[in-house]
Motif scaffolding. Structure first.
Motif, PDB file in Angstrom:
ATOM      1  N   PRO A  63      -3.825   5.445   5.218  1.00 47.75           N
ATOM      2  CA  PRO A  63      -4.055   4.748   3.764  1.00 47.75           C
ATOM      3  C   PRO A  63      -3.081   3.428   3.621  1.00 47.75           C
ATOM      4  O   PRO A  63      -3.353   2.475   3.130  1.00 47.75           O
ATOM      5  CB  PRO A  63      -3.458   5.626   2.897  1.00 47.75           C
ATOM      6  N   ALA A  64      -2.175   3.150   4.565  1.00 46.43           N
ATOM      7  CA  ALA A  64      -1.314   2.027   4.500  1.00 46.43           C
ATOM      8  C   ALA A  64      -1.799   1.009   5.854  1.00 46.43           C
ATOM      9  O   ALA A  64      -1.145  -0.047   5.845  1.00 46.43           O
ATOM     10  CB  ALA A  64       0.050   2.525   4.843  1.00 46.43           C
ATOM     11  N   GLU A 117       5.226  10.663  12.989  1.00 39.92           N
ATOM     12  CA  GLU A 117       4.452  10.816  11.625  1.00 39.92           C
ATOM     13  C   GLU A 117       4.289   9.609  10.821  1.00 39.92           C
ATOM     14  O   GLU A 117       3.328   9.596  10.209  1.00 39.92           O
ATOM     15  CB  GLU A 117       5.885  11.606  10.873  1.00 39.92           C
ATOM     16  N   ALA A 118       5.012   8.813  10.957  1.00 40.42           N
ATOM     17  CA  ALA A 118       4.874   7.480  10.089  1.00 40.42           C
ATOM     18  C   ALA A 118       3.546   7.142  10.281  1.00 40.42           C
ATOM     19  O   ALA A 118       2.809   6.417   9.697  1.00 40.42           O
ATOM     20  CB  ALA A 118       5.754   6.464  10.548  1.00 40.42           C
ATOM     21  N   PHE A 120       0.568   7.082   7.877  1.00 40.25           N
ATOM     22  CA  PHE A 120       0.197   5.960   7.084  1.00 40.25           C
ATOM     23  C   PHE A 120      -0.285   4.828   7.999  1.00 40.25           C
ATOM     24  O   PHE A 120      -0.957   3.987   7.390  1.00 40.25           O
ATOM     25  CB  PHE A 120       1.556   5.433   6.530  1.00 40.25           C
ATOM     26  N   LEU A 121      -0.003   4.607   9.100  1.00 38.08           N
ATOM     27  CA  LEU A 121      -0.250   3.326   9.706  1.00 38.08           C
ATOM     28  C   LEU A 121      -1.161   3.154  10.947  1.00 38.08           C
ATOM     29  O   LEU A 121      -1.690   2.037  11.076  1.00 38.08           O
ATOM     30  CB  LEU A 121       1.328   3.064  10.420  1.00 38.08           C
ATOM     31  N   ARG A 131       0.922  -1.189  -0.015  1.00 34.61           N
ATOM     32  CA  ARG A 131       0.107   0.116   0.115  1.00 34.61           C
ATOM     33  C   ARG A 131       0.916   1.544  -0.079  1.00 34.61           C
ATOM     34  O   ARG A 131       0.407   2.138  -0.609  1.00 34.61           O
ATOM     35  CB  ARG A 131      -0.780  -0.057   1.181  1.00 34.61           C
ATOM     36  N   LEU A 132       2.178   1.133   0.654  1.00 42.77           N
ATOM     37  CA  LEU A 132       2.954   2.264   0.551  1.00 42.77           C
ATOM     38  C   LEU A 132       3.467   2.565  -0.556  1.00 42.77           C
ATOM     39  O   LEU A 132       3.562   3.818  -1.188  1.00 42.77           O
ATOM     40  CB  LEU A 132       4.002   2.036   1.713  1.00 42.77           C
ATOM     41  N   ASN A 133       3.929   1.444  -1.231  1.00 43.05           N
ATOM     42  CA  ASN A 133       4.491   1.583  -2.789  1.00 43.05           C
ATOM     43  C   ASN A 133       3.203   2.217  -3.551  1.00 43.05           C
ATOM     44  O   ASN A 133       3.730   3.041  -4.462  1.00 43.05           O
ATOM     45  CB  ASN A 133       4.754   0.383  -3.216  1.00 43.05           C
TER      46      ASN A 133
END
Ligand SMILES: [Zn+2]
Ligand SMILES: [Zn+2]
Length: 281
Positions: free
Chosen positions: A162-163, A151-152, A156-157, A109-111
């Motif tokens: 989204p990831a 922040e990660a 995202f997490l 998903r990150l990609n």
């Protein structure tokens, strides 16, 4: 007075200390007993047992298993389990595969979001069979793709970011059964962080053995509330710091000192459990 810490993590899951380092910290804090409760694994227990023996500390085998009941996620602490129990090892192996696949999915998903992280970078940092989101966050920071762990998670997490990928969880009732057939006792971890008291009667009915009344993130009022619930439902009282080493800023070991009488009660319950399993003679 003798004290224990029954909730501790090492680098066999998302903690930063090795078993030897963790035992040394326990020794420094004067703990009489320590339990290792890494996420979905018992792999660190053998080394932790040896390290505790060297430091003159009583060791309690354990793990922290992710489970669910009616869509609510909870963590169940398994104590005094037989580390060679085949069914337990098989199920734990399955949990670990699920975790590894989840890492690959999060990376995919990150990609898709044009964040060029590689799954191998996460596995290298995790260096264990129970990788999790903190390892993805660390990999993102190390690769210079995020400025900080916070922040990660924020970008995202975290849940619904989204990831984020939902995690398969075993039912809490099956998990309790799994722990029992491995000769152990099952305790609901940090109920004060869950804030889902409505599931406790159901879990107690299903054979839950205890409540983690004392936790580094429980206030005194919260601890008292769960002490009362443990009393009401006839559950054991446990407690631990949930120390992850340096992962969460500062090491939490030493912040919870559970009176040893609770360890005795825990061991007595486990002995009862094992007696039930023993084949009739
Ligand atoms: Zn937990
Ligand atoms: Zn934990």
């Amino acid at each position: 007075m003798m004290f224990a810490d029954l909730h501790l993590h090492t680098n066999f899951s998302d903690g930063t200390y090795t078993p030897e380092e963790l035992a040394a910290h326990g020794h420094r804090h004067g703990l009489a007993a320590m339990a290792l409760t890494d996420h979905d694994t018992v792999e660190g227990c053998e080394r932790m047992a040896a390290a505790c023996e060297t430091d003159g500390i009583e060791f309690i085998s354990g793990a922290e298993l992710t489970a669910e009941i009616r869509g609510i996620e909870l963590h169940l602490l398994a104590y005094c389990v037989d580390l060679h129990n085949q069914k337990l090892l098989m199920e734990v192996g399955r949990f670990q595969l699920v975790r590894q696949n989840r890492i690959r999915e999060m990376v995919a998903r990150l990609n898709e979001l044009n964040v060029p992280l590689q799954a191998d970078a996460v596995f290298a940092i995790a260096n264990c069979r129970s990788p999790g989101r903190p390892h993805v966050a660390r990999a993102l920071v190390q690769a210079g793709l995020c400025g900080s762990l916070d922040e990660a998670f924020e970008r995202f997490l975290k849940v619904n970011r989204p990831a984020w990928v939902p995690k398969f969880k075993m039912s809490a009732l099956d998990t309790i059964t799994l722990v029992h057939q491995a000769g152990g006792v099952a305790v609901m971890a940090h109920p004060g962080l869950n804030r889902t008291d409505e599931i406790i009667p159901e879990l107690a009915q299903a054979g839950l053995d205890g409540l983690e009344c004392f936790h580094s993130r429980h206030s005194t009022a919260t601890s008292n509330h769960y002490l009362q619930m443990a009393d009401e439902f006839g559950l054991l009282v446990t407690g631990g710091s949930d120390c992850h080493g340096m992962n969460k800023g500062r090491p939490l070991i030493g912040s919870i000192k559970l009176p040893y009488q609770h360890v005795e009660a825990l061991k007595a319950k486990a002995a009862q459990q094992r007696a039930k399993l023993a084949p009739p003679v």
